[in-house]
Design a protein around this motif. Structure first.
Motif, PDB file in Angstrom:
ATOM      1  N   SER A 249       4.122  -3.447  -9.437  1.00  0.00           N
ATOM      2  CA  SER A 249       5.531  -3.843  -9.647  1.00  0.00           C
ATOM      3  C   SER A 249       5.812  -5.324  -9.436  1.00  0.00           C
ATOM      4  N   LEU A 250       4.992  -6.014  -8.662  1.00  0.00           N
ATOM      5  CA  LEU A 250       5.239  -7.423  -8.272  1.00  0.00           C
ATOM      6  C   LEU A 250       6.551  -7.565  -7.497  1.00  0.00           C
ATOM      7  N   LEU A 251       6.906  -6.523  -6.780  1.00  0.00           N
ATOM      8  CA  LEU A 251       8.167  -6.581  -6.029  1.00  0.00           C
ATOM      9  C   LEU A 251       7.979  -7.028  -4.579  1.00  0.00           C
ATOM     10  N   ARG A 285       3.569   3.950   2.793  1.00  0.00           N
ATOM     11  CA  ARG A 285       2.688   2.862   3.280  1.00  0.00           C
ATOM     12  C   ARG A 285       3.504   1.718   3.866  1.00  0.00           C
ATOM     13  N   ARG A 286       4.614   1.432   3.229  1.00  0.00           N
ATOM     14  CA  ARG A 286       5.422   0.295   3.685  1.00  0.00           C
ATOM     15  C   ARG A 286       6.061   0.603   5.051  1.00  0.00           C
ATOM     16  N   ALA A 289       3.427   0.598   7.814  1.00  0.00           N
ATOM     17  CA  ALA A 289       3.075  -0.763   8.243  1.00  0.00           C
ATOM     18  C   ALA A 289       4.095  -1.274   9.267  1.00  0.00           C
ATOM     19  N   ASN A 394       3.589  -5.615   6.367  1.00  0.00           N
ATOM     20  CA  ASN A 394       2.582  -5.114   5.420  1.00  0.00           C
ATOM     21  C   ASN A 394       1.301  -5.939   5.493  1.00  0.00           C
TER      22      ASN A 394
END
Ligand code: FAD
Length: 446
Positions: A249-251, A285-286, A289, A394
């Motif tokens: 996504s490149l977010l 996952r986010r 982290a 992250n």
């Protein structure tokens, strides 16, 4: 937003009369910003003025100039949006002490802060809460489920946090929120932000010359999300580990600077087909982290590893290493390994490295450093300096996963790594066309 997003940092009273002040830092956005929503709600209930501050600490030496440029453009956009809502945004570059004096002069009713799970930010926030006379709270706009509500301990892995997320998520999914016109503010307060002056202030201290491939700001983040959903979400699951496909996504930088809320992203993708793998990264996952950094203050050093990992890395500390590189050799992408150099070059040129290559990149830093502790420090230095999404939970969790196996399990024992999961060049070859990746970033060497 929900009341669980808010956490008190002191037990002092609301000093009704003075303005409600929101000190924006992590969440540079107007849409789905719980700190801003809470600030306005309180101000409306008590018929009070509402002011937003942003104090830019330009001396943070670990960041590069591009981080500040990205951040400042985002702040500029927010200031324009807030001006339309009659909410002034005051931007300063004061020292912590001078900034506190400025805050005190306002006699705030309450100070609202953006939550960060990272220790330097938490310490700073605690100092502010001790030194101001009013109530100080922090709001978690980084996670969908507030980090303190999701779990009261450091979670073992995705396997243990996933059921908690699945259970609580429905409670924190609400419709997108944006603040209203604030009629209790004096009209006409202009939010004049001189971006160029702010940039000049940081330029001298933080030079690097990469060009981010993404445009800063909340509107740009929504555009990137739109393009991802229309063009890439369907193929994300099969292709996300292939850096030549560029289908992620490149977010991450937008999320890092809070230019988009994870809730906005979740609300956009939740009813779409083929969204499971993406939601796993974005939410499980986010938030895992952040759970790690919130609950383990050693998230940036070897003591943050599990016992089994510390033992296995200690046992293999004196193993012979075929290559040992100094920081400068890593930084200048001068190792013997073209795939590693290509990944480092992608990061140096764009401020972004593909997620799959980040794992390889970091594991090789372990393999080619004199110790795991040196490897952690090298990886953190490079990650935070160059990745536009660096200095983030992250990043610390990703580095500690790669080097010390957090959230992972012991694998077969081997030289240097001990039982930490290993990755090699042949693995890259099997997964995707690594030569194509190398020739993109190192055309002369391939
Ligand atoms: P997508 O695949 O589109 O995922 C969507 C979002 O989910 C990401 O933007 C990110 O916020 C989150 N996400 C994806 N993968 C992970 C993950 N493994 N752990 C936690 N959240 C994830 N991410 C950062 O945001 N900042 C960092 O500094 C950072 N450093 C890393 C260092 C190493 C050594 C490793 C192994 C991983 C690191 N990551 C970091 C996690 C991940 O690689 C990036 O978030 C991802 O590659 C960003 O690209 P994307 O936005 O296109 O991701």
């Amino acid at each position: 937003m929900s009341p669980e997003n808010i956490k008190e940092l002191n037990k002092k009273p609301l000093l009704v009369g003075g303005p409600v002040i929101y000190l924006m830092s992590k969440d540079i956005r107007v849409k789905n910003n719980p700190s801003l929503m809470y600030a306005q709600r309180l101000a409306l209930e008590n018929k009070l003025e509402l002011k937003v501050y942003f104090n830019l600490y330009a001396d943070l030496s670990v960041r590069s100039y591009q981080h500040f440029a990205f951040m400042i453009k985002g702040i500029e956009e927010v200031s324009v949006k807030l001006a339309k809502l009659n909410i002034p945004l005051v931007v300063s570059t004061s020292s912590e002490k001078d900034f506190l004096t400025e805050l005190r002069k306002n006699k705030p009713c309450i100070l609202i802060l953006d939550h960060s799970s990272l220790k330097h930010a938490r310490k700073k926030q605690q100092r502010v809460a001790e030194r101001l006379d009013c109530k100080v709270v922090t709001c978690d706009g980084r996670n969908i489920i507030p980090v303190w509500y999701l779990s009261d301990k450091e979670e073992h892995s995705a396997r243990t946090i996933r059921p908690k997320i699945n259970k609580l998520l429905p409670l924190f999914i609400y419709k997108n929120e944006i603040p209203a016109f604030h009629s209790y503010n004096k009209q006409g307060d202009k939010n004049l932000i001189n971006c160029n002056k702010l940039l000049a202030n940081v330029k001298a201290k933080h030079l690097t010359d990469y060009k981010p491939q993404i445009i800063p700001g909340e509107d740009a983040a929504l555009d990137v999300l739109g393009r991802f959903v229309n063009l890439k979400l369907d193929i994300y699951q099969e292709t996300r580990s292939d850096p030549t496909k560029e289908s992620t996504s490149l977010l991450s930088a937008y999320l890092h600077f809070g230019m988009i809320s994870p809730l906005t992203i979740y609300n956009t993708v939740k009813d779409m087909d083929n969204n499971a793998a993406f939601i796993e990264e974005l939410v499980v996952r986010r938030e895992l982290a952040d759970n790690y950094c919130y609950n383990n203050h050693n998230y940036d050093n070897l003591k943050g590893a599990k016992d089994w990992a510390q033992k296995t890395l200690a046992k293999h500390l004196s193993d012979r290493r075929e290559f040992v590189y100094e920081l400068q050799e890593f930084e200048s992408a001068s190792t013997h390994d073209k795939a590693w150099n290509a990944a480092q070059t992608q990061m140096l040129r764009t401020g972004f490295m593909h997620g799959y290559m980040r794992m390889y990149w970091c594991k090789k830093i372990l393999e080619w450093s004199s110790s795991a502790e040196t490897a952690i420090q090298t990886a953190i230095y490079l990650n935070d300096k160059y990745q536009l999404d660096g200095l983030d939970s992250n990043g610390y969790a990703g580095i500690m996963w790669s080097i010390t196996g957090i959230h992972d399990r012991p694998w077969f024992e081997r030289e240097v790594y001990g039982s930490i999961r290993y990755m090699n060049f042949n693995g890259l070859k099997r997964k995707f066309n690594i030569d194509s990746y190398i020739s993109k970033w190192l055309p002369k060497q391939s």
